[in-house]
Scaffold this motif. Structure first.
Motif, PDB file in Angstrom:
ATOM      1  N   LEU A  21      -1.058  64.575  53.343  1.00  0.00           N
ATOM      2  CA  LEU A  21      -1.856  63.642  52.555  1.00  0.00           C
ATOM      3  C   LEU A  21      -2.353  64.140  51.197  1.00  0.00           C
ATOM      4  CD1 LEU A  21      -4.603  61.317  54.145  1.00  0.00           C
ATOM      5  CD2 LEU A  21      -4.018  61.449  51.753  1.00  0.00           C
ATOM      6  N   TYR A  68      -0.645  62.724  47.896  1.00  0.00           N
ATOM      7  CA  TYR A  68      -1.403  61.742  47.109  1.00  0.00           C
ATOM      8  C   TYR A  68      -1.326  62.108  45.623  1.00  0.00           C
ATOM      9  CZ  TYR A  68      -5.123  58.538  45.686  1.00  0.00           C
ATOM     10  OH  TYR A  68      -5.838  57.532  45.075  1.00  0.00           O
ATOM     11  N   MET A  87       2.078  61.346  44.346  1.00  0.00           N
ATOM     12  CA  MET A  87       2.212  59.883  44.257  1.00  0.00           C
ATOM     13  C   MET A  87       1.612  59.347  42.962  1.00  0.00           C
ATOM     14  SD  MET A  87       0.432  57.054  46.769  1.00  0.00           S
ATOM     15  CE  MET A  87      -1.211  57.147  46.019  1.00  0.00           C
ATOM     16  N   MET A  88       0.433  59.862  42.583  1.00  0.00           N
ATOM     17  CA  MET A  88      -0.189  59.400  41.338  1.00  0.00           C
ATOM     18  C   MET A  88       0.740  59.694  40.152  1.00  0.00           C
ATOM     19  SD  MET A  88      -3.062  58.028  42.212  1.00  0.00           S
ATOM     20  CE  MET A  88      -4.005  57.845  40.708  1.00  0.00           C
ATOM     21  N   VAL A 141      -8.122  62.730  50.083  1.00  0.00           N
ATOM     22  CA  VAL A 141      -7.907  61.900  48.897  1.00  0.00           C
ATOM     23  C   VAL A 141      -8.619  62.511  47.690  1.00  0.00           C
ATOM     24  CG1 VAL A 141      -8.354  59.641  47.848  1.00  0.00           C
ATOM     25  CG2 VAL A 141      -7.489  59.784  50.199  1.00  0.00           C
ATOM     26  N   MET A 152      -6.968  63.944  44.349  1.00  0.00           N
ATOM     27  CA  MET A 152      -7.369  63.478  43.015  1.00  0.00           C
ATOM     28  C   MET A 152      -7.810  64.655  42.148  1.00  0.00           C
ATOM     29  SD  MET A 152      -9.520  60.001  43.528  1.00  0.00           S
ATOM     30  CE  MET A 152      -8.645  58.473  43.876  1.00  0.00           C
ATOM     31  N   MET A 161     -13.234  59.737  39.195  1.00  0.00           N
ATOM     32  CA  MET A 161     -12.037  60.589  39.247  1.00  0.00           C
ATOM     33  C   MET A 161     -10.794  59.813  38.819  1.00  0.00           C
ATOM     34  SD  MET A 161     -12.326  62.857  42.671  1.00  0.00           S
ATOM     35  CE  MET A 161     -13.410  64.274  42.706  1.00  0.00           C
ATOM     36  N   ILE A 174      -8.276  60.806  35.802  1.00  0.00           N
ATOM     37  CA  ILE A 174      -6.818  60.889  35.955  1.00  0.00           C
ATOM     38  C   ILE A 174      -6.123  60.015  34.910  1.00  0.00           C
ATOM     39  CG2 ILE A 174      -4.909  60.197  37.480  1.00  0.00           C
ATOM     40  CD1 ILE A 174      -6.740  61.109  39.855  1.00  0.00           C
ATOM     41  N   SER A 184      -8.039  54.782  48.216  1.00  0.00           N
ATOM     42  CA  SER A 184      -8.457  55.902  49.068  1.00  0.00           C
ATOM     43  C   SER A 184      -8.333  55.583  50.553  1.00  0.00           C
ATOM     44  CB  SER A 184      -9.899  56.312  48.749  1.00  0.00           C
ATOM     45  OG  SER A 184     -10.817  55.532  49.487  1.00  0.00           O
ATOM     46  N   GLU A 221      -5.794  54.755  52.154  1.00  0.00           N
ATOM     47  CA  GLU A 221      -4.461  55.192  52.627  1.00  0.00           C
ATOM     48  C   GLU A 221      -3.995  54.512  53.909  1.00  0.00           C
ATOM     49  OE1 GLU A 221      -4.303  58.070  55.214  1.00  0.00           O
ATOM     50  OE2 GLU A 221      -6.457  57.940  55.413  1.00  0.00           O
ATOM     51  N   TYR A 227      -9.359  60.006  64.178  1.00  0.00           N
ATOM     52  CA  TYR A 227      -8.513  59.574  63.064  1.00  0.00           C
ATOM     53  C   TYR A 227      -7.389  58.720  63.629  1.00  0.00           C
ATOM     54  CZ  TYR A 227      -5.627  60.230  58.787  1.00  0.00           C
ATOM     55  OH  TYR A 227      -4.880  60.068  57.650  1.00  0.00           O
TER      56      TYR A 227
END
Lengths: 398, 398
Positions: free
Chosen positions: A20, A24, A27-28, A172, A176, B176, B180, B209, B211, B231
């Motif tokens: 994850l 992540y 992915m961005m 996450v 970030m 954040m 980015i 976030s 996901e 989870y």
């Protein structure tokens, strides 16, 4: 495979990450148009390929976090695999990894090794505890970041256990933070030609996200703990029981509280103990009981409509099905995107939250099947022949 | 005031933001060495200057999020104030704002206005719902982002209300996401000379976030809801009752579960229903009761030590006081930093979580008092005389 019209058009990323936090970040960058090449273990791939939910044997978890990436397999433990990787580093801008600290060094692929072949490389690492310090070698998962940063101790209700946030928020926020680090370092490298290593810990990332929570303890000695849905710094800013569920009312300043008093016209609100925001935080319990006396008599929709019309921030607490059908979130903001996957068929993913005006983030193609782009990538980057690639596949290196 | 040795050395940012999401973004850029100039309303300043805790009349909340920034006052509603701002935009790289959408346009300072005086400007905006769509003009606060994105509906316990995460996580994740966006756009602008507008919504940021949570509903039709500390995607990965509190055990894959079985040597774990991760997620309740049978008999410290020694991820759930004294987090990772403020005296802030190897993020100077750098900044950027600046102060423009 670079998006001609994205802000990161022309940037190449080698993405060794799994599950994850690291994916992540990749992915961005991929959504912004970078050519992100995901590198997985031959025959097995990213652990999260086994995660639920599975659609025609493909993990929706994996497909969401790895869209827009090309995929190759490579055995980094073999001398030849390692050399192939180093040759790819020569032609790339950014390397991402989220192995346990020390693993890359053991493979001979730590930052010091990579900068020898490409001094301009940006190396982004995400781990549970970071690459320095006594806990560095411990495995870190999201829930461990949430637990050790103190977040769980402040989430939930005074009479209930410490509570995990309902998404993998440490992963996450770690992903970030890594994205922020590599992009800042990349802009510096465009000016100076010098690379950088970015070392992100999930625990550090959560500590940073705790903003006022740490600050209260550090500067007053009071230990913030679980206080339900209200906020340490402002009031009223909470959930309130309505006739048919819960509603949010949030007055961030005196002006908004003035509007609320005017709209509700309840005498008890005209009390000196509610004069300033700091007064209201102190007397939150009295204020909540006055407001809830009113909200209990009305439906959520009525309350939200009435308050919004008066300019007072208010909202329903959405369940996930409502979010995915919301005309603002789903339609206007395009936060859910359909794509056709060669094996899974039509799947729906989360859109990118960064809305550029000129060079938009896009979802262009689905996550790779394991090793899908072995031929394409090795031909394009290293000019390998089909024969050579087949030999490497047969030798277990790809 | 730029940090010579930071990755964003030489980058100038005009920061019009207030309270949390926007200021967090400006703080990241400032920690990385950018010259961030915070612009506040004359006589009043950022709302969060009134937030608790106050130390000698200075808000620790404000001081944390605005360290490393210079501060000026400017009345953007006056024609002269507006022109001063536009002149500063000509000399700057990035503008940040978190007003309600439409406010900047009404001031004649929207992205289209700014790009006319500086086509290369990067414009970063954070708002509750973003600059497009039907809810665009609604005020957005962190708790509204948490509520409307679905996060609250999935945080907490099945028998308890939807729960707010114990920090302003939507604000932080929104800040954040903006960081980015502006950094990605800035790197594109270094290559192309073309600016960009980055439009971030708190709600979108939280949706991203979430996901696997959205993905489950979108691809299977099941609505994820509150499931306590476990989870959706892996198990065992949960909190467990120990003799003296709660402990985290997190086995992210089959190998780690194998190690756990080997370490605990409990027959009941050798059951076909716990074979794969997906099996374990399905049978989480049975598995939890077996593991908790063991954890209840031991202290947290013993469990964590035993499992870590066997290579199994485990952790205590820290309270905030423990976090701030932790030898790894506080000492080795430097996540808490003391600084001397001219009015508040010695205060402690949260460190930056992005650890660069070559050009480190640093906390160099404290947050500005209101208008502290009026003279310095206007002389430096626009070559104003002391007399002219005094006139502007007296006219209420500064």
């Amino acid at each position: 495979m670079s998006n001609q019209s994205g802000v990161l058009n022309g940037v190449r990323v080698l993405d060794l990450t799994r599950v994850l936090a690291g994916p992540y970040c990749g992915m961005m960058l991929a959504d912004f148009g970078a050519d992100v090449i995901k590198i997985e273990l031959p025959g097995k791939g990213d652990d999260s390929r086994a995660n639920a939910p599975q659609i025609n044997g493909e993990s929706a978890y994996f497909m969401n976090l790895n869209r827009n990436k090309r995929g190759i397999t490579l055995n980094l433990k073999s001398e030849e695999g390692r050399n192939i990787f180093l040759d790819m580093v020569r032609n790339s801008d950014i390397v991402l990894e989220n192995y346990r600290p020390g693993v890359m060094e053991k493979l001979g692929l730590g930052y010091e090794d990579l900068r020898k072949v490409n001094p301009a490389i940006i190396y982004g690492a995400v781990s549970g505890f970071g690459h320095t310090g006594p806990y560095s070698k411990r495995a870190g998962y999201d829930i461990i970041g949430q637990a050790m940063s103190g977040l769980m101790s402040t989430t939930g209700w005074p009479d209930a256990p410490p509570t995990r946030t309902g998404t993998a928020i440490a992963d996450v926020v770690g992903g970030m933070s890594c994205t922020i680090g590599v992009l800042a370092a990349y802009s510096n490298r465009l000016k100076t030609g010098v690379g950088e290593k970015v070392d992100i810990a999930l625990v550090d990332s959560m500590v940073s996200s705790l903003e006022i929570i740490n600050i209260i303890y550090l500067n007053t000695g009071r230990i913030p703990t679980r206080i339900g849905n209200r906020y340490e710094a402002i009031y009223p800013y909470d959930s309130f029981q309505a006739r048919d569920g819960y509603v949010i009312i949030a007055c961030g300043n005196d002006k908004l509280f003035g509007l609320l008093k005017q709209t509700l016209n309840i005498d008890a609100l005209d009390n000196e103990i509610f004069r300033t925001n700091i007064d209201r935080v102190t007397h939150h319990a009295e204020l909540k009981s006055i407001l809830e006396c009113w909200t209990r008599g009305h439906d959520i929709d009525h309350i939200v409509e009435l308050l919004l019309a008066a300019g007072i921030p208010a909202a329903p607490i959405n369940t996930i099905d409502r979010v995915t059908k919301d005309p603002h979130i789903a339609v206007a903001r395009e936060m859910f995107v359909d794509i056709e996957h060669p094996v899974a068929g039509k799947i729906t993913m989360t859109g990118n939250q960064v809305k550029f005006t000129n060079k938009k983030a896009t979802i262009r193609f689905p996550a790779p099947t394991l090793g899908q782009h072995n031929h394409e990538v090795l031909k394009e980057l290293l000019d390998y022949s089909d024969e050579k690639i087949e030999q490497l596949v047969n030798a277990g290196i790809l």
